[in-house]
Motif scaffolding. Structure first.
Motif, PDB file in Angstrom:
ATOM      1  N   ASP A 497     -26.390  55.095 -55.917  1.00 57.79           N
ATOM      2  CA  ASP A 497     -25.400  56.045 -56.417  1.00 57.79           C
ATOM      3  C   ASP A 497     -25.487  56.222 -57.923  1.00 57.79           C
ATOM      4  N   SER A 498     -25.740  55.139 -58.643  1.00 54.96           N
ATOM      5  CA  SER A 498     -25.762  55.203 -60.105  1.00 54.96           C
ATOM      6  C   SER A 498     -26.936  56.014 -60.640  1.00 54.96           C
ATOM      7  N   LEU A 499     -27.961  56.216 -59.819  1.00 50.27           N
ATOM      8  CA  LEU A 499     -29.137  56.969 -60.252  1.00 50.27           C
ATOM      9  C   LEU A 499     -29.093  58.437 -59.827  1.00 50.27           C
ATOM     10  N   LEU A 500     -28.110  58.794 -59.025  1.00 49.51           N
ATOM     11  CA  LEU A 500     -28.007  60.166 -58.535  1.00 49.51           C
ATOM     12  C   LEU A 500     -27.486  61.118 -59.612  1.00 49.51           C
ATOM     13  N   PRO A 501     -27.843  62.400 -59.534  1.00 52.16           N
ATOM     14  CA  PRO A 501     -27.186  63.384 -60.396  1.00 52.16           C
ATOM     15  C   PRO A 501     -25.680  63.377 -60.127  1.00 52.16           C
ATOM     16  N   ALA A 502     -24.912  63.756 -61.129  1.00 50.97           N
ATOM     17  CA  ALA A 502     -23.451  63.681 -61.009  1.00 50.97           C
ATOM     18  C   ALA A 502     -22.934  64.467 -59.804  1.00 50.97           C
ATOM     19  N   ALA A 503     -23.566  65.605 -59.502  1.00 50.68           N
ATOM     20  CA  ALA A 503     -23.091  66.443 -58.401  1.00 50.68           C
ATOM     21  C   ALA A 503     -23.218  65.759 -57.046  1.00 50.68           C
ATOM     22  N   ALA A 507     -18.321  59.535 -56.124  1.00 47.88           N
ATOM     23  CA  ALA A 507     -17.005  59.820 -56.706  1.00 47.88           C
ATOM     24  C   ALA A 507     -16.777  61.312 -56.965  1.00 47.88           C
ATOM     25  N   ASN A 508     -17.814  62.100 -56.843  1.00 49.14           N
ATOM     26  CA  ASN A 508     -17.721  63.529 -57.153  1.00 49.14           C
ATOM     27  C   ASN A 508     -17.069  63.744 -58.520  1.00 49.14           C
ATOM     28  N   PRO A 509     -17.683  63.184 -59.576  1.00 52.83           N
ATOM     29  CA  PRO A 509     -17.062  63.254 -60.912  1.00 52.83           C
ATOM     30  C   PRO A 509     -16.898  64.671 -61.436  1.00 52.83           C
ATOM     31  N   LEU A 510     -17.673  65.626 -60.921  1.00 46.06           N
ATOM     32  CA  LEU A 510     -17.554  67.008 -61.366  1.00 46.06           C
ATOM     33  C   LEU A 510     -16.459  67.760 -60.608  1.00 46.06           C
TER      34      LEU A 510
END
Length: 527
Positions: A497-503, A507-510
């Motif tokens: 998860d920590s290496l994935l793009p934010a999208a 946590a769906n940070p965007l």
């Protein structure tokens, strides 16, 4: 108004004069040459490509918010060019002030629309299928994908829309919104206008601290520079608006590269208009008047100008001819287009099966041609495929049919078009549905009871069509969906998860809408 005489190219944050042969734009209203401009060559192209390649990974990491702020700043800087932009555009294109004021509004509006799109972020089409470790007979992996920037994009400015499809027009805005640097091949008809746009871009780049290779403007005449740009290995896609010959040439170059790339070309379209029998009986004169205005609009130099009219034999041809003869004559964009128009009209007039109703190729000044209407029978039209070719200018060909069956036969003879139009109020007539079905196959957009000139910039717009209208009929060059042309989809399988793009993170940070196991969702993923 002050007319700009600056015709510089712009590469890696610097304005410079091309070292190649000089060329000049032409004022079609006053019929005189404007300031000369130096053409870029191999050295300038290499500098632009290197700067764009260096900028690409930087732009790919920009957040949607950062790109949105950049685009908003760019739109403001274009507006800050003020009346100088309008005056320069008028001098180099012959287009009237009101038209260019509207086009400037459209240009800034579409840039701001892309800013809103990328700020929201859902456009990346994030899709997540979570793992099912105990699925039988095989475990299901965790797979997540999204759209990402493609890389440097080559954009070719158009002759007929110096703002909306110019150096910072729709193709440029779409590519920038997706996070790509762009290398613009400025149209040789309006180098000073292109330079003004580069000045606005330079201010936006500096204000938002974007890399200098975000944008390059290569000025040049002839075909060599454009061909070399498409062939350059740094370029990953092409946006083009122009002729079938020009678009096809770029498509062929792109296909022959060691790494072929997509060319999104908008090319030729005759935009047929079908007038059904009920219109002939009820309101033929008003439709003929509207059609004549559409043919003459902008001297017929719209990609959606109605170049073909299909209807039953009767008075409609004469009604349209009368109204067209009353329309004011406009100016062609440049001498090359004017001469090509004159020759094409003259060739058609030599055809014994074609009747000239009004206009012709006899205008004393080719830059201000007569509005022309010709007539041919359906039988002769179908027998002559060359009549499907677009003539770029204020002319239309009316095809007279003996019955509805012949109108359907004409529709089935059509090649790809941007638009097709049907005028009728008799929606229950049995012939309408098969006609609509056929036109839907050969046109990107089908209109009812309107005129094809005028393209609404909105998410639902489809501005494209089967070849030769465009090279990629599933795409549009207008509207929010234009961004998808300049993207690539990438998937990640069982990625931490920590290496994935934010999208794509749990946590769906965007806080964007995503497809989660096949269903739209804004929810975070809890594991």
């Amino acid at each position: 108004m002050t007319i700009s005489s600056d015709t510089s190219s712009y590469i890696a944050g610097n304005f410079l004069a091309g070292a190649g042969n000089s060329f000049h734009a032409w004022d079609p209203v006053n019929n005189l040459a404007l300031a000369s401009c130096g053409s870029c060559g191999t050295e300038e192209l290499q500098k632009a490509a290197h700067a764009a390649q260096s900028a690409a990974p930087v732009l790919a990491k920009k957040s949607g918010q950062q790109i949105a702020e950049f685009l908003q700043t760019l739109a403001t800087e274009i507006e800050n060019l003020g009346e100088q932009l309008i005056a320069t555009g008028m001098a180099e294109s012959g287009l009237p002030e009101a038209r260019l004021q509207g086009e400037r509004g459209r240009t800034c509006g579409q840039i701001r629309a892309f800013a809103e799109l990328v700020q929201d972020g859902s456009w990346v089409q994030a899709s997540i299928d979570t793992a099912i470790a105990d699925r039988q007979p095989l475990p299901k992996p965790d797979i997540r994908s999204q759209l990402t920037a493609l890389g440097p994009v080559a954009v070719f400015g158009a002759s007929n829309f110096p703002f909306a499809f110019g150096s910072l027009g729709g193709d440029s805005a779409a590519a920038l919104a997706a996070g790509n640097p762009i290398i613009v091949k400025g149209h040789p008809s309006h180098p000073a206008t292109s330079t003004l746009f580069a000045q606005a871009m330079d201010k936006a780049i500096r204000s938002c601290d974007f890399p200098s290779g975000t944008f390059a403007l290569l000025q040049g005449d002839g075909h060599q520079l454009g061909g070399d740009l498409v062939a350059h290995p740094s370029v990953k896609a092409v946006g083009f608006t122009g002729s079938v010959a020009g678009g096809r040439a770029l498509m062929d170059i792109a296909a022959k590269r060691p790494e072929p790339i997509p060319v999104y070309a908008e090319m030729g379209s005759i935009n047929p208009v079908f007038i059904m029998p009920d219109v002939l009986q009820n309101n033929s004169d008003s439709v003929a008047a509207g059609l004549a205005a559409s043919i003459a609009m902008g001297a017929g130099q719209f990609c959606t100008s109605p170049g073909l009219i299909v209807t039953l034999a009767g008075d409609f041809a004469e009604q349209t001819s009368k109204h067209l003869a009353q329309q004011a004559r406009g100016h062609m964009l440049n001498p090359g287009i004017a001469n090509a128009f004159k020759q094409s009209v003259a060739t058609r007039c030599e055809d014994q099966d074609i009747e000239l109703l009004t206009g012709g190729a006899g205008a004393e000044n080719p830059l201000q041609p007569e509005n022309s209407l010709m007539k041919v029978s359906a039988k002769n039209f179908i027998a002559k495929p060359e009549l499907l070719e677009e003539i770029f200018g204020p002319v239309s060909l009316l095809v007279e049919c003996q019955n509805i069956k012949e109108m359907q036969d004409v529709a089935e003879a059509m090649e790809g078009n941007l638009t097709a139009t049907i005028h009728t109020q008799a929606y229950d007539q049995p012939e309408l549905k098969p006609l609509l079905e056929q036109l839907s196959k050969v046109a990107g957009r089908v209109l009812f009871n309107g005129y094809p000139t005028g393209v609404e910039v909105c998410p639902s717009m489809q501005h494209g069509g089967p070849y030769p209208a465009s090279s990629a009929p599933a795409t549009t060059s207008v509207g929010a969906a234009a961004i998808f042309r300049f993207t690539s989809r990438h998937a990640f399988q069982n990625c931490p998860d920590s290496l994935l793009p934010a999208a794509l993170q749990n946590a769906n940070p965007l806080n964007i809408w995503r497809q989660l196991n096949g269903q739209p969702s804004q929810a975070a993923i809890t594991q």
